[in-house]
Design an enzyme around this catalytic site. Structure first.
Site, short mmCIF file in Angstrom:
data_model
loop_
_atom_site.label_atom_id
_atom_site.label_comp_id
_atom_site.label_asym_id
_atom_site.label_seq_id
_atom_site.Cartn_x
_atom_site.Cartn_y
_atom_site.Cartn_z
N HIS A 1 13.28 -18.57 -11.70
CA HIS A 1 12.73 -19.25 -12.59
C HIS A 1 11.22 -18.66 -12.34
CE1 HIS A 1 15.72 -19.93 -14.94
NE2 HIS A 1 15.43 -21.34 -14.76
N CYS B 1 15.35 -27.41 -15.47
CA CYS B 1 15.45 -26.15 -14.92
C CYS B 1 13.64 -26.53 -14.14
CB CYS B 1 15.78 -25.05 -14.27
SG CYS B 1 16.29 -23.98 -15.90
#
Ligand code: A2P
Length: 334
Positions: free
Chosen positions: A245, A129
């Site tokens: 994130h 990710c």
């Protein structure tokens, strides 16, 4: 695109759920869908396109007649079951790290290396990710000015560690607010009101002192961008954010790029949103990116300590572009 028979392995998980939502949202042409999970979920049901569907237990025979399988059920499960799917003629898009560095397996971010998909032999890997959102931004800069070195620190959301980790964040936050001692079972130390420089949360560190998550960012960046000469160093940190994130990224280029040039390049890049105006205190945060398909970039500035480097802040939804969306985009390309 003709309609496909699709299986989702790990359908009950945090990413699996998002895969179902993205398939619905993007109107993926589905002839049939099979929802797979562990024996723990046998008998449970999930809703897809308004219909309640039973969860089936993932097994060696789950993939007969299936065209595409989206896997997000952990590395061990992928390692064991993806070959059965591929053997049954079903193309696997695997979200785990099990196959990513296998030279026979393409590692794909559709905005960066779409052509790599053509070489697949039944399994295509979805990158890490944190790596996906970073290479999406690095690629146009590399094309324009050749990247020499990247220094990245991540601020990674708890949802990336799965549903048990999210439950722990919520429970610990409640306990801490009540003045009670938080219980740790998933994370090695308290995650609520804390930052943990250890990802994954167990067996993270290898002989060179890096964590395996950090080495994923190093190795996957080179593979996706098709350039082993790009040097990367990473520090990956879990922070008590639900979803999204964030990354502080320093990029050194062979040819100097001004901050204005970087802004212009990124503004022209598909699926990237430049959200950057210091005069208005404008920059992206995890909360801005959560639930969105785009990757956001802000705090773009020239590194005052280097003649040819740029600092920036990159934020994306780790469950969407970092996982489910990227996997569904790959499936769409298939
Ligand atoms: P289950 O819900 O039955 O445990 P998360 O990352 O949110 O923790 O989700 C992990 C996903 O992977 C869940 O859907 C989980 O199913 C699934 N999973 C974990 N282990 C297996 C396994 N051995 N076989 C099939 N699915 C598994």
């Amino acid at each position: 695109m003709s309609s496909k028979h699709v299986a989702v392995a790990g359908a009950t998980g945090v990413v699996g759920q998002q895969m179902l939502r993205v398939l619905e949202d993007r109107n993926f042409p589905i002839a049939s869908i099979k929802l797979l999970a562990s024996a723990r979920s046998a008998g449970k049901k999930l809703t897809f396109r308004g219909e309640e569907l039973p969860i089936e237990v993932l097994g060696e025979d789950s993939f007969k007649g299936m065209d595409i399988a989206l896997f997000s059920a952990g590395g061990d499960t992928s390692e064991k079951f993806a070959p059965f799917a591929a053997k049954a003629g079903c193309v696997v898009v695997d979200n785990s790290s099990a196959w990513r560095m296998d030279p026979e397996v393409p590692l794909v971010v559709p905005e960066v290396n779409p052509d790599a998909i053509k070489a697949h032999k039944g399994i295509i890997a979805n990158p890490n990710c944190s790596t996906i959102q970073m290479v999406q931004v690095l690629q146009p800069l590399h094309v324009a000015a050749t990247i020499k070195r990247v220094v990245v620190s991540t601020y990674q959301a708890v949802s990336g560690a799965g549903s048990a980790a999210l439950n722990e964040l919520m429970a610990q936050t409640e306990s801490a607010l009540k003045g009670e001692a938080p219980e740790c079972s998933v994370f090695p130390t308290q995650i609520a009101f804390n930052c943990i420089p250890q990802i994954p949360h167990s067996n993270a560190f290898i002989d060179n002192g890096y964590s395996t998550e950090e080495m994923k960012m190093v190795n996957e960046t080179k593979k996706i961008m098709g350039d082993d000469s790009i040097m990367v160093t990473a520090t990956t940190v879990r922070v008590p954010v639900h979803t999204g994130h964030s990354e502080s990224v320093n990029v050194e280029t062979l040819t100097k790029l001004s901050a204005a040039q970087v802004r212009e390049l990124l503004e022209k890049t598909e699926n990237i949103i430049v959200m950057d105006d210091p005069s208005k205190d404008l920059f992206p945060t995890a909360i801005d990116a959560a639930g969105k398909y785009d990757t956001y970039v802000g705090r773009i500035r020239e590194d005052i300590s280097h003649p040819s480097a740029i600092d920036m802040w990159i934020v994306s939804d780790n469950l969407l572009k970092g996982a489910a969306l990227n996997a569904v985009q790959i499936a769409e390309m298939l």
